[in-house]
Write a protein that holds these residues in place. Structure first.
Motif, PDB file in Angstrom:
ATOM      1  N   GLU A 177       0.833  -1.206   0.000  1.00 37.33           N
ATOM      2  CA  GLU A 177       0.000   0.000   0.000  1.00 37.33           C
ATOM      3  C   GLU A 177       0.866   1.253   0.000  1.00 37.33           C
ATOM      4  OE1 GLU A 177      -2.359  -0.583   3.457  1.00 37.33           O
ATOM      5  OE2 GLU A 177      -3.751  -1.968   2.475  1.00 37.33           O
ATOM      6  N   ARG A 236       1.000   4.070  -2.982  1.00 37.71           N
ATOM      7  CA  ARG A 236       0.766   5.506  -2.735  1.00 37.71           C
ATOM      8  C   ARG A 236       1.904   6.351  -3.295  1.00 37.71           C
ATOM      9  NH1 ARG A 236      -0.982   3.663   2.381  1.00 37.71           N
ATOM     10  NH2 ARG A 236       1.025   4.232   3.294  1.00 37.71           N
ATOM     11  N   ARG A 263      -5.329  -4.529  -7.337  1.00 40.55           N
ATOM     12  CA  ARG A 263      -5.447  -3.203  -6.717  1.00 40.55           C
ATOM     13  C   ARG A 263      -4.755  -2.108  -7.510  1.00 40.55           C
ATOM     14  NH1 ARG A 263      -4.750  -7.184  -3.085  1.00 40.55           N
ATOM     15  NH2 ARG A 263      -6.273  -7.345  -1.360  1.00 40.55           N
TER      16      ARG A 263
END
Length: 244
Positions: free
Chosen positions: A129, A133, A158
């Protein structure tokens, strides 16, 4: 959804030039440092770098999970915040540990980047994650790579726009276990390309992947003999010696 043709074009852009392993280091430049990344980008080489997660969730560019080898501190990197990690010097230089965002700002889309996600177990989501980002809005050629197939499995649904690579070494896995694990890892990672240990080439598994159109990069090329082996059995190199 992008076509397979556009995916192939992105793979071609990613593998267009050799990659400097942890940046172009040596001669006073420290591995995985801002100076090593500037030198590689200015020379026109791609960059392979490593990321670990700080205690406060920032992706830091550093290879080892402990600080001992390259700083004057000891202990696990994950025990410190990004600010604490950036308060120490790398080795004997005046460099500090860059964040992934800072490394990408230095590269500025000039050359391809391979980001090795150092996630040794199934608990990959926090680091993945954080990497996603940091990559948000970055338009240059990038591949996210890892030995851990769970990293590719996380990115595929994702952040499907990101190219995914599986890092493979056959060291200690030449027998039946390895022959079973490698195809399972490739399937699980949904990898677009492989990054293969130069010591294992030629490899039947790597050769079969290339025949199916899966590019094979190889690490770490450190000699003329390595270069010759890579030329025969791989599509691109990750090096610690300038290619001819």
């Amino acid at each position: 959804m992008r076509s397979s043709r556009s995916r192939q074009a992105e793979l071609a852009a990613l593998g267009a030039v050799p990659f400097a392993h942890r940046g172009l280091h040596g001669g006073g430049r420290v591995e995985n440092s801002s100076g090593a990344f500037r030198a590689a980008a200015e020379a026109g080489y791609g960059i392979e770098l490593d990321v670990q997660l700080s205690r406060d969730g920032c992706p830091m560019v550093f290879h080892d999970d402990r600080l001992d080898r390259l700083t004057n501190k000891s202990g696990p990197l994950a025990a410190l915040t990004a600010a604490e990690l950036r308060s120490m010097r790398l080795y004997t230089s005046n460099e500090v540990m860059p964040t992934l965002a800072e490394a990408l700002e230095i590269v500025a889309c000039r050359v391809p980047v391979l980001i090795e996600v150092k996630a040794p177990d199934r608990h990959v989501a926090p680091l993945c994650e954080a990497v996603a980002r940091a990559l948000d809005g970055y338009a240059g050629p990038v591949g996210v790579i890892s030995f851990n197939p769970e990293v590719g499995a996380w990115f595929a649904p994702r952040a499907p726009e990101r190219l995914r690579g599986l890092v493979i070494s056959e060291r200690g896995k030449k027998g039946l276990r390895g022959r079973l694990e490698r195809p399972l890892a490739l399937w699980r990672s949904r990898a677009d390309f492989l990054a293969y240990d130069i010591r294992d080439l030629p490899s039947r598994f790597a050769a079969a992947a290339r025949r199916r159109g899966v590019p094979v990069y190889t690490w770490t090329v450190r000699s003329e003999a390595d270069r010759a082996r890579a030329a025969a059995h791989a599509d691109q190199i990750i090096f610690e010696m300038p290619p001819a």
